[in-house]
Write an enzyme that holds these catalytic residues in place. Structure first.
Site, short mmCIF file in Angstrom:
data_model
loop_
_atom_site.label_atom_id
_atom_site.label_comp_id
_atom_site.label_asym_id
_atom_site.label_seq_id
_atom_site.Cartn_x
_atom_site.Cartn_y
_atom_site.Cartn_z
N THR A 34 0.85 -1.20 0.00
CA THR A 34 0.00 0.00 0.00
C THR A 34 0.88 1.25 0.00
O THR A 34 1.70 1.43 0.90
CB THR A 34 -0.94 -0.02 1.23
OG1 THR A 34 -1.75 -1.18 1.12
CG2 THR A 34 -1.82 1.21 1.28
N LYS B 100 -0.70 -0.78 -4.34
CA LYS B 100 -2.10 -0.39 -4.08
C LYS B 100 -2.16 1.09 -3.70
O LYS B 100 -1.51 1.50 -2.73
CB LYS B 100 -2.66 -1.24 -2.93
CG LYS B 100 -4.05 -0.84 -2.47
CD LYS B 100 -4.59 -1.81 -1.45
CE LYS B 100 -5.98 -1.43 -0.97
NZ LYS B 100 -5.99 -0.36 0.01
C1 LIG Z 1 -12.21 -0.07 7.89
C2 LIG Z 1 -11.21 -0.05 6.78
C3 LIG Z 1 -9.91 -0.46 7.03
C4 LIG Z 1 -8.97 -0.46 6.00
N1 LIG Z 1 -7.71 -0.93 6.26
C5 LIG Z 1 -6.82 -1.01 5.25
C6 LIG Z 1 -5.54 -1.60 5.46
O1 LIG Z 1 -5.22 -2.07 6.56
N2 LIG Z 1 -4.68 -1.62 4.41
C7 LIG Z 1 -5.00 -1.13 3.18
O2 LIG Z 1 -4.18 -1.17 2.26
N3 LIG Z 1 -6.22 -0.60 2.95
C8 LIG Z 1 -7.13 -0.55 3.94
N4 LIG Z 1 -8.38 -0.04 3.68
C9 LIG Z 1 -8.73 0.38 2.31
C10 LIG Z 1 -9.35 -0.79 1.53
O3 LIG Z 1 -8.39 -1.76 1.22
C11 LIG Z 1 -9.97 -0.32 0.20
O4 LIG Z 1 -9.01 0.39 -0.52
C12 LIG Z 1 -11.24 0.52 0.32
O5 LIG Z 1 -11.99 0.15 1.46
C13 LIG Z 1 -12.09 0.33 -0.92
O6 LIG Z 1 -13.22 1.10 -0.89
P1 LIG Z 1 -14.68 0.54 -0.48
O7 LIG Z 1 -14.70 0.48 1.01
O8 LIG Z 1 -15.59 1.58 -1.05
O9 LIG Z 1 -14.88 -0.81 -1.14
C14 LIG Z 1 -9.34 -0.03 4.69
C15 LIG Z 1 -10.65 0.37 4.45
C16 LIG Z 1 -11.59 0.36 5.47
C17 LIG Z 1 -13.00 0.78 5.17
#
Ligand SMILES: Cc1cc2nc3c(=O)[nH]c(=O)nc-3n(C[C@H](O)[C@H](O)[C@H](O)COP(=O)(O)O)c2cc1C
Length: 369
Positions: free
Chosen positions: A169, A245
């Protein structure tokens, strides 16, 4: 450990959900404020969060008719892994806030639907345990720590646990400011662990009296100096393919491909830089820039089968679900995540047929206006 008001697997609630919005409502109703605000929030004014959905809605489909769609095949492959449909699970931290089975439930659901789960560095369950539950359908998401030895160990454990890709990421050197979490001081409940990063005692040393505790962990743990040249170091640590990412521009997409990385188009679900471009709007220039040299995926606002059609038509190989998987997990554990995947796959199959397509390979940009 059990949580009192969670439904059993396959309750009428889950079965009665006809779309992801129903599952979201059910999931939200089962969370306390700390968890709900953490899952739901975006950065600042949440403009990018809303725009991820709005941009999908603005795109219109140009369906073709009088095509034999009696057999529709939704299957595809990501990095050589066969998927039943082009829908995977994005990494998200702290599944233990949603359900006591946490990441194990999500991994089992992904495996049973022949999908793929991306496990967050900030999981509440050790990589090894999730690896077993995922039965080969695991990618691992990396936040690179200033302590490179710590990250090296995590990468090795992910590889040994059966992860098939390393998702690095790149949009979060610092945590975006999710204001509800700042206001109410988001904190991980004491019974939850973050076993990939250390003990609760070690994490407690990073905590302060103000703001989101996750933001504090990030400020201390995550390497903010990493640049393109350092990707050589990362490749040298692993035999796994590396996916970057958080790519949103053609310029960075070209650099990613030059550095031997695949691309995950994302604005982190609107949680990092507010007013950043929506992911579906960023996708075409990125696909154009890399010209099929590497695989391109997308997340952000995907909640409908037609969203999956649009992302694939514009050149994504697969889409990934962030919050929708968490709502499913909160709604009913493993069965809830399975229902999320099943509903979206059914919608996708129907949307393909109604667009006059019988295979994902037939989707192209002419389908979208
Ligand atoms: C509660 C939460 C925690 C997340 N934690 C991470 C994480 O630990 N690492 C990461 O790369 N992305 C994280 N993300 C981003 C998600 O991987 C993703 O990019 C995003 O949620 C996509 O959008 P959507 O929620 O509309 O599907 C997180 C998103 C949410 C909602």
């Amino acid at each position: 450990m059990t949580t009192p008001n969670l439904p059993d697997a396959e309750t009428p609630d889950l079965a009665g959900a006809v779309n992801l919005a129903d599952l979201e409502a059910l999931g939200r109703s089962r969370l306390d404020r700390n968890a709900l605000e953490y899952y739901a929030s975006g950065a600042n004014d949440e403009l990018t969060l809303r725009e991820n959905r709005a941009a999908f809605a603005r795109l219109k489909l140009r369906p073709r008719v009088l095509v034999d769609v009696s057999q529709v095949d939704t299957s595809t492959e990501v990095l050589g892994l066969p998927l039943r449909s082009p829908i995977g699970i994005a990494p998200s931290a702290f599944h233990g806030l949603a359900h006591p089975d946490a990441e194990v439930a999500t991994a089992r659901a992904a495996a049973s639907r022949q999908s793929v789960m991306t496990l967050s560095t900030f999981s509440n369950t050790p990589i090894e345990t999730v690896g077993e539950a995922a039965a080969g359908r695991l990618w691992f998401q990396l936040y690179l720590c200033t302590d490179r030895e710590l990250s090296r160990g995590v990468i090795q454990r992910a590889e040994a646990s059966g992860a098939r890709a390393l998702v690095f990421t790149v949009d979060a050197p610092f945590l975006g400011r999710r204001e509800a979490n700042e206001r109410h001081r988001f904190a991980l409940p004491p019974h939850l662990q973050v076993p990939n990063l250390g003990t609760r005692e070690q994490l407690a040393r990073m905590e302060t009296d103000s703001g989101s505790q996750l933001a504090n962990y990030f400020a201390t743990l995550v390497d903010k100096t990493f640049t393109w040249g350092d990707l050589e170091w990362l490749h040298a640590q692993t035999r796994l393919p590396v996916v970057l990412k958080g790519i949103l521009t053609a310029e960075d997409a070209r650099l990613a491909a030059e550095h031997g990385c695949h691309i995950w188009v994302s604005n982190h679900g609107g949680r990092q830089l507010d007013t950043a471009v929506s992911s579906i709007e960023a996708l075409p220039e990125i696909v154009d820039a890399v010209r099929g040299k590497v695989e391109v995926y997308l997340d952000g606002g995907v909640t409908r089968g037609t969203d999956v059609v649009k992302a694939l038509a514009l050149g994504a190989r697969a889409v990934f679900l962030g919050r929708p998987a968490l709502w499913g997990l909160a709604a009913g554990g493993e069965a809830g995540v399975r229902r999320t995947l099943e509903l979206l796959e059914d919608e996708f199959r129907l949307a393909l047929a109604l667009c006059g397509k019988s295979q994902v390979g037939q989707l192209g940009p002419e389908l979208v206006r």
